[in-house]
Every structure is written in structure tokens, then in C-alpha cells.
Design a protein around this motif. Structure first.
Motif, PDB file in Angstrom:
ATOM      1  N   THR A 127      78.178   8.534 -28.596  1.00 10.50           N
ATOM      2  CA  THR A 127      78.057   9.883 -29.139  1.00 10.50           C
ATOM      3  C   THR A 127      76.590  10.333 -29.142  1.00 10.50           C
ATOM      4  OG1 THR A 127      77.727   9.173 -31.425  1.00 10.50           O
ATOM      5  CG2 THR A 127      80.015   9.413 -30.656  1.00 10.50           C
ATOM      6  N   GLU A 128      76.396  11.657 -29.226  1.00  8.97           N
ATOM      7  CA  GLU A 128      75.048  12.208 -29.260  1.00  8.97           C
ATOM      8  C   GLU A 128      74.284  11.701 -30.481  1.00  8.97           C
ATOM      9  OE1 GLU A 128      71.723  14.672 -28.188  1.00  8.97           O
ATOM     10  OE2 GLU A 128      73.393  13.686 -27.140  1.00  8.97           O
ATOM     11  N   ARG A 129      74.932  11.556 -31.610  1.00 11.13           N
ATOM     12  CA  ARG A 129      74.238  11.094 -32.820  1.00 11.13           C
ATOM     13  C   ARG A 129      73.772   9.651 -32.675  1.00 11.13           C
ATOM     14  NH1 ARG A 129      73.610  13.207 -37.765  1.00 11.13           N
ATOM     15  NH2 ARG A 129      74.928  14.972 -37.192  1.00 11.13           N
ATOM     16  N   LEU A 152      70.768   9.684 -30.416  1.00 11.52           N
ATOM     17  CA  LEU A 152      69.575  10.161 -31.114  1.00 11.52           C
ATOM     18  C   LEU A 152      68.998   9.092 -32.031  1.00 11.52           C
ATOM     19  CD1 LEU A 152      70.669  13.810 -31.989  1.00 11.52           C
ATOM     20  CD2 LEU A 152      68.787  13.137 -30.477  1.00 11.52           C
ATOM     21  N   ARG A 153      69.861   8.352 -32.695  1.00  8.22           N
ATOM     22  CA  ARG A 153      69.386   7.262 -33.560  1.00  8.22           C
ATOM     23  C   ARG A 153      68.648   6.211 -32.732  1.00  8.22           C
ATOM     24  NH1 ARG A 153      70.680   4.962 -38.653  1.00  8.22           N
ATOM     25  NH2 ARG A 153      72.268   6.554 -39.095  1.00  8.22           N
ATOM     26  N   ASP A 183      73.004  10.150 -40.784  1.00 13.50           N
ATOM     27  CA  ASP A 183      74.243  10.767 -40.307  1.00 13.50           C
ATOM     28  C   ASP A 183      74.609  12.030 -41.077  1.00 13.50           C
ATOM     29  OD1 ASP A 183      74.488   8.829 -38.405  1.00 13.50           O
ATOM     30  OD2 ASP A 183      75.893   7.586 -39.549  1.00 13.50           O
ATOM     31  N   PRO A 237      71.872  17.538 -39.788  1.00 13.21           N
ATOM     32  CA  PRO A 237      72.279  18.227 -38.552  1.00 13.21           C
ATOM     33  C   PRO A 237      71.546  17.654 -37.340  1.00 13.21           C
ATOM     34  CG  PRO A 237      71.682  19.801 -40.280  1.00 13.21           C
ATOM     35  CD  PRO A 237      71.254  18.451 -40.757  1.00 13.21           C
ATOM     36  N   GLU A 238      72.216  17.657 -36.200  1.00 11.07           N
ATOM     37  CA  GLU A 238      71.615  17.083 -34.998  1.00 11.07           C
ATOM     38  C   GLU A 238      70.328  17.809 -34.613  1.00 11.07           C
ATOM     39  OE1 GLU A 238      74.360  16.733 -31.781  1.00 11.07           O
ATOM     40  OE2 GLU A 238      75.590  15.210 -32.790  1.00 11.07           O
ATOM     41  N   GLU A 239      70.250  19.132 -34.834  1.00  8.01           N
ATOM     42  CA  GLU A 239      69.035  19.852 -34.462  1.00  8.01           C
ATOM     43  C   GLU A 239      67.813  19.291 -35.172  1.00  8.01           C
ATOM     44  OE1 GLU A 239      67.922  24.370 -33.659  1.00  8.01           O
ATOM     45  OE2 GLU A 239      68.141  23.993 -35.818  1.00  8.01           O
ATOM     46  N   LEU A 276      67.390  16.256 -36.174  1.00 11.68           N
ATOM     47  CA  LEU A 276      67.069  14.958 -35.570  1.00 11.68           C
ATOM     48  C   LEU A 276      66.279  15.159 -34.285  1.00 11.68           C
ATOM     49  CD1 LEU A 276      70.391  12.971 -36.125  1.00 11.68           C
ATOM     50  CD2 LEU A 276      68.470  13.353 -37.682  1.00 11.68           C
ATOM     51  N   HIS A 277      66.635  16.174 -33.505  1.00 17.56           N
ATOM     52  CA  HIS A 277      65.860  16.502 -32.307  1.00 17.56           C
ATOM     53  C   HIS A 277      64.435  16.886 -32.687  1.00 17.56           C
ATOM     54  CE1 HIS A 277      68.796  16.387 -29.006  1.00 17.56           C
ATOM     55  NE2 HIS A 277      69.687  16.890 -29.841  1.00 17.56           N
TER      56      HIS A 277
END
Length: 406
Positions: free
Chosen positions: A2-4, A7-8, A115, A118-120, A122-123
């Protein structure tokens, strides 16, 4: 995957990059200030962790601060004009042990709650850290050698024969910026729009030390990385001083690059001209990378922490653009003549509203491309970097153009 999860993993890798920086210097170096206009190095020890904490935990997840004074102390860097050094003293800063304890608590807390963010965000945290990995590289470059633990380097044994010619770029449309469907980007990258670019000619290669030396011999300003010694010229590399490597790109200020271009009867490219030469083709849409659609690898260019120092301006022919212009990505950022300014419809990032806007001041210029320490994910076409025109410390070179109006 997954994208998350991805990113981790990327965040952990980026942490290792920024941790490595502090392993390449003696402990006492943390209270040195290699660049007079920047903070002491101890600030950078705490800054990326404080940034992650503030962005992810405090401002996004609403968690209470456990060390408010450190959150503020390490929150933001400084960007004063060249020649205006900071005035703090080492005693104004906390101990390394205190900063390390602060960092450790931040990482443990972030990892526990990652977790929930929001993914943004994390980016934002990931790319900010990777930018600082590169900033750390040019801070380390300026640090006195007595404080460095050599990290190794490579010099080519031969001097390639270089034909410094110009490449004609035909009239065409180029694309600047990105739109929301293309994924994460910083506020200054939006929005995607097309620009008609009249035909022009551009240097096939970045301007080399050899070329710039001719300018210096005719009275041009000496780059920060050069040293005059015993009637000859030497170059300050990351961990050593060596005779001037003629086939490497020269790293200079915008003022110096502009003066060279004028001396040569040319000019610096605009941001649109750079894009046309780098990403254009004979069709109606630009490539994502100069070499086409393939994801970046170290065969395409000198980037993504591939080495501490530059390589020859002729290396990595696999990375040439459709028009056969070399190294438009990697081996040193490149100055443009375009002041850093917002695109139409600019909207600041909600949790980092001053990321770009405080630099929209007509005193910073867009730089494009990427250097040896630029992370792979920052090589996207829309990414924009910027510096003050007199800033001499970054790994930033240039090339010249002849425009229809020249």
C-alpha cells in the motif's frame, strides 16, 4: 504494497540519510557554523524531527507539545541575505544529549501514530527531510576539514575531450507545473499549464570549470569552491582539496552565472526554455523525464545520493533529452533567469503556508534539475528549487542560451 506502507519505508530510509550526515563530523562540529548566514549545525540535528512533530502530531493530529521551547527553537531555518551572518553563540543552544533525547521521543511518538495522519502530510514530512539531506551536503562541504570524517570520493583519471557546442531547440509548447491527479506536489508546483516557447539554442553541456576559468582569467569573479594556490587553481571537494577538475560543472551564484553568460554573448535560460530543452519532444506533450518515460536510475544521471562530488559534464549519456542536451537532471542544479513566483491559482499548503510564499520577493531565482545529493522522488518535472542570486554555497551550475531576441 500500500501507499502508506511505502511512505513509512521511505521515511525510515530518509531518516537514515539525515542521520548519516551527523556521522561524518566530529562531535564538537555541531556547534560550528560552516555557512555564516545559516544556523549552527546543532539546529539541523533537531530541525527535521521538530518539523515532523509539528506537521504530523501537533498541527494535524492535535497532540499536545511535550517540549514547547524546542518545538519553537527548531521549527524554522533562516535565509538572510549573503553577508548578514547570524549573531548567536554556541552557549545559546542546548546540549547534543538534550536534542537527541527530544528527537528520540518524537520518532517513537510519530511511529506510533503515523497511520492516523493523512498521506499528504507524510509526503510533506518525507520530502522536507530529503531536501534537508541535500542541504546538509552543502553545509558539510563548507565545514572545516578538521571536523570531517572522510566519506570517500571519486575522481576520473582521464580528462575527456569535450566539444562545447550549442543545440537548436525548435518552437514548441512546454508544460510547467502539475495538477492534482498527478499526485503530491508542493504548493508552488501548481497548477499545470502550457507555455509557447519560441525556438532557441542551448549549451549541450553544463558550463564546466574549464570554460569558467577563461572567464576568470578575463576578470570574472572567482567561485566559492575555488582556491588560488601557488599560481594555480584548486577545488574544494567534499572531503579534500584537489587541482581544479576542468571537466566538472562549475558551481556559482546567479550573479556569476549571469555575468559569464553576458561575457559569452548569451543569457541564462528561462524556466520555460529549460523545460522545453529538458522535457520536450516532437509530439504534443512533454516527457516526465529528459530521457523519456522510464523511472530514474543511476544510469540516467548523477543524483539520488550517488556520490559526494560532481562527475564530468559528459557523463551519463543515457540521460540526455530528446534534443540530445546532457545532464538536465543531475550533477548540479541549474540557474534560470526566472524569478521565483507563484503560478496562476496558487494556494499555500494549509499546514505550511509560508513554504513558498515568503520567497516570492523578486530576490530568489528558480533553479531546476537536481544535484548529486537530490533524492529520486524530487526529480519530477514540476519540482522547483530556488536560491538568492548571491548565494554561493549550493551545488548549482548553469548553461547558456541564445534566444531570438538575443
Amino acid at each position: 504494497m500500500t501507499e502508506r506502507i511505502r511512505l513509512r519505508q521511505e521515511l525510515n530510509q530518509a531518516r537514515a540519510r539525515t542521520d548519516q550526515f551527523f556521522e561524518l563530523m566530529s562531535p564538537e562540529a555541531l556547534y560550528e557554523r560552516p555557512i555564516p548566514e545559516r544556523h549552527r549545525l546543532v539546529f539541523y540535528l533537531g530541525h527535521v524531527e521538530a518539523f515532523d512533530w509539528n506537521q504530523i502530531c501537533r498541527w494535524t493530529l492535535g497532540m499536545p507539545s511535550f517540549h514547547p521551547s524546542f518545538d519553537q527553537l527548531f521549527e524554522a531555518g533562516i535565509d538572510p541575505p549573503v553577508g548578514q551572518p547570524a549573531q548567536d553563540t554556541p552557549s545559546d543552544w542546548p546540549s547534543v544529549k538534550e536534542v537527541q533525547a527530544y528527537n528520540q521521543q518524537i520518532r517513537q511518538t510519530i511511529d506510533k501514530h503515523l497511520d492516523e495522519a493523512p498521506e499528504e502530510i507524510l509526503h510533506v514530512a518525507l520530502e522536507h527531510r530529503l531536501m534537508h539531506a541535500e542541504t546538509n551536503a552543502y553545509l558539510l562541504h563548507q565545514l572545516d576539514a578538521k571536523h570531517k570524517i572522510p566519506g570517500g570520493g571519486r575522481l576520473q583519471a582521464h580528462e575527456p575531450v569535450i566539444r562545447y557546442d550549442m543545440v537548436d531547440i525548435p518552437d514548441g509548447v512546454t508544460t510547467l507545473g502539475r495538477d492534482a491527479t498527478e499526485g503530491f506536489g508542493w504548493d508552488n508546483e501548481f497548477s499545470r499549464h502550457e507555455v509557447q516557447v519560441p525556438g532557441f539554442s542551448i549549451s549541450r553541456y553544463k558550463v564546466s570549470n574549464q570554460q569558467y576559468l577563461e572567464f576568470v582569467q578575463d576578470g570574472g569573479e572567482i567561485p566559492k569552491f575555488w582556491i588560488r594556490r601557488d599560481g594555480g587553481w584548486w577545488l574544494r571537494t567534499m572531503f579534500d582539496e584537489v587541482p581544479l577538475v576542468m571537466h566538472w560543472p562549475v558551481f556559482v551564484t546567479h550573479h556569476q552565472a549571469s555575468a559569464y553568460a553576458k561575457w559569452a554573448g548569451m543569457s541564462l535560460p528561462t524556466e520555460s526554455q529549460f523545460h522545453r530543452a529538458a522535457f520536450g519532444n516532437d509530439g504534443t506533450s512533454d516527457y516526465p523525464f529528459p530521457w523519456g518515460t522510464d523511472a530514474p536510475t543511476l544510469q540516467h544521471g548523477h543524483f539520488d545520493f550517488g556520490g559526494w562530488d560532481p562527475v564530468s559534464v559528459t557523463d551519463h549519456p543515457q540521460g540526455q533529452s530528446h534534443f540530445k542536451v546532457a545532464q538536465l537532471v543531475g550533477n548540479g542544479w541549474e540557474w534560470t533567469s526566472t524569478p521565483f513566483a507563484p503560478f496562476a491559482g496558487f494556494k499555500p499548503l494549509p499546514t505550511y503556508p509560508e513554504y513558498s510564499s515568503r520567497f516570492f520577493d523578486e530576490d530568489h531565482f528558480v533553479v531546476k534539475g537536481g544535484g548529486p545529493q537530490t533524492a529520486r522522488r524530487l526529480l519530477r518535472r514540476s519540482f522547483r528549487n530556488w536560491f538568492r542570486p548571491g548565494y554561493p554555497y549550493a551545488h548549482t551550475g548553469f548553461r547558456c542560451v541564445i534566444s531570438p531576441s538575443s
